[in-house]
Design an enzyme around this catalytic site. Structure first.
Site, PDB file in Angstrom:
ATOM      1  N   GLU A  65      28.145  41.189  31.357  1.00 47.69           N
ATOM      2  CA  GLU A  65      26.833  40.528  31.367  1.00 47.69           C
ATOM      3  C   GLU A  65      25.675  41.532  31.410  1.00 47.69           C
ATOM      4  O   GLU A  65      24.590  41.257  30.878  1.00 47.69           O
ATOM      5  CB  GLU A  65      26.714  39.616  32.589  1.00 47.69           C
ATOM      6  N   ASP A  66      25.913  42.682  32.017  1.00 46.41           N
ATOM      7  CA  ASP A  66      24.807  43.635  32.191  1.00 46.41           C
ATOM      8  C   ASP A  66      24.411  44.343  30.910  1.00 46.41           C
ATOM      9  O   ASP A  66      23.379  45.008  30.860  1.00 46.41           O
ATOM     10  CB  ASP A  66      25.171  44.661  33.276  1.00 46.41           C
ATOM     11  N   ARG A 131      17.828  48.418  39.246  1.00 44.51           N
ATOM     12  CA  ARG A 131      18.414  48.585  37.910  1.00 44.51           C
ATOM     13  C   ARG A 131      17.431  48.271  36.774  1.00 44.51           C
ATOM     14  O   ARG A 131      17.535  48.816  35.688  1.00 44.51           O
ATOM     15  CB  ARG A 131      19.634  47.677  37.762  1.00 44.51           C
ATOM     16  N   HIS A 161      20.991  42.404  41.855  1.00 47.71           N
ATOM     17  CA  HIS A 161      20.439  41.780  40.646  1.00 47.71           C
ATOM     18  C   HIS A 161      19.782  40.452  41.003  1.00 47.71           C
ATOM     19  O   HIS A 161      20.118  39.837  42.021  1.00 47.71           O
ATOM     20  CB  HIS A 161      21.567  41.486  39.642  1.00 47.71           C
ATOM     21  N   CYS A 248      28.579  37.943  36.083  1.00 49.88           N
ATOM     22  CA  CYS A 248      28.684  39.302  35.515  1.00 49.88           C
ATOM     23  C   CYS A 248      29.850  39.450  34.554  1.00 49.88           C
ATOM     24  O   CYS A 248      29.848  40.346  33.717  1.00 49.88           O
ATOM     25  CB  CYS A 248      28.902  40.348  36.612  1.00 49.88           C
TER      26      CYS A 248
HETATM   27  C1  CIR Z   1      27.496  47.769  39.239  1.00 49.72           C
HETATM   28  O1  CIR Z   1      27.104  48.214  40.329  1.00 49.72           O
HETATM   29  O2  CIR Z   1      26.860  47.935  38.198  1.00 49.72           O
HETATM   30  C2  CIR Z   1      28.815  47.029  39.205  1.00 49.72           C
HETATM   31  N1  CIR Z   1      29.704  47.595  40.154  1.00 49.72           N
HETATM   32  C3  CIR Z   1      28.591  45.559  39.499  1.00 49.72           C
HETATM   33  C4  CIR Z   1      27.772  44.871  38.457  1.00 49.72           C
HETATM   34  C5  CIR Z   1      27.556  43.439  38.740  1.00 49.72           C
HETATM   35  N2  CIR Z   1      26.859  42.812  37.685  1.00 49.72           N
HETATM   36  C6  CIR Z   1      26.040  41.776  37.837  1.00 49.72           C
HETATM   37  O3  CIR Z   1      25.746  41.363  38.953  1.00 49.72           O
HETATM   38  N3  CIR Z   1      25.496  41.268  36.737  1.00 49.72           N
END
Ligand code: CIR
Length: 261
Positions: A65-66, A131, A161, A248
């Site tokens: 998702e990111d 982020r 997030h 995510c």
């Molecule tokens: C991070 O810190 O980027 C990953 N360990 C977790 C990402 C989670 N993503 C989200 O909430 N969209």
């Protein structure tokens, strides 16, 4: 309605994923099993799921998702805020280019994680976090407005997030936790307030009817069910260990011509 989803297989390196949780390291086999159930749940909700191969170079790449923001009019490739995650976008960009006529990009020094973007109808809330910086949030707002969407920025202090603490279910129903409960941006919603003990499960997703919720959070589950939603519980223990939630794990593509979860 959503028509399809993109997910990415869990890499063995997930054990080295970025984390602020003190819950130990994820177990790869268990995470694979939980991911399989997640994909099964999306399919049960009527989605066609594209499963990208694992990329061992990127321990956090399961959190697809990111890497992008997807709408029914365009896709926007993100520029993840964690430098070691930046390369994750390339594979996703290739897939999105095959699916969308309009593919836009967030460019440096703007950084943005898709987890900071929440769609409610034709409006997008964009979280400002460690982020996602203002520069990228403004780039995204300009792109979205160009496609006829609304966009507003939401400042956060604590959550990783925006969608760590808020989920839109449809109608006026919003699941909300922690620092976002009293945020003016969400004043007009009929809120389901998540207690501090259950904060992790604020990151839930409604997919064409049912609401997918992390297993083990009875109070929130009941509140969502009381509003008339079917709830599907999914075990998320291994992803929680690396700060990941249900949203995510997929990019959910809205069906052309309109959007409601
Ligand atoms: C991070 O810190 O980027 C990953 N360990 C977790 C990402 C989670 N993503 C989200 O909430 N969209």
């Amino acid at each position: 309605m959503f028509s399809e989803a993109i997910v990415r297989t869990v890499p063995r390196t997930i054990e080295a994923g970025i984390t602020s949780a003190n819950l130990g390291r994820p177990d790869y086999e268990k995470a694979r099993e939980q991911h399989d159930h997640y994909v099964g749940a999306l399919e049960r909700c009527g989605l066609e799921v594209t499963v990208l191969g694992a990329d061992e170079r990127y321990p956090d790449s399961v959190f697809v998702e990111d890497t992008a923001v997807v709408t029914d009019r365009c896709a926007i490739v993100a520029n993840p805020g964690a430098e070691r995650r930046r390369g994750e976008v390339h594979e996703v960009e290739k897939v999105l280019s095959g699916l969308y006529e309009n593919v836009e990009r967030i460019t440096s020094s703007g950084t943005l994680d898709g987890g900071d973007v929440l769609q409610v109808g034709d409006h997008f809330y964009i979280g400002l976090t460690r982020r996602t910086n203002r520069e990228a949030a403004e780039q995204l707002a300009v792109i979205l407005r160009g496609y006829g969407f609304g966009a507003s920025l939401v400042g956060l202090r604590r959550f990783l997030h925006l969608k760590t603490g808020v989920a839109y279910l449809g109608g006026d129903d919003l699941v909300v936790a922690g620092e976002l409960v009293a945020n003016d941006e969400f004043e007009c919603f009929d809120k389901i307030i998540v207690t501090p003990e259950e904060e992790y499960c604020a990151n839930c997703i409604r997919v064409n009817g049912p609401v997918l919720v992390a297993a083990g959070y009875e109070n929130t589950k009941e509140k969502i069910a009381e509003r008339g939603y079917e709830v599907i519980e999914l075990e998320m223990s291994e992803f929680r260990k690396v700060d990941g939630g249900l949203s995510c794990l997929s990019l959910r593509l809205p069906a052309p011509g309109g959007w409601e979860p």
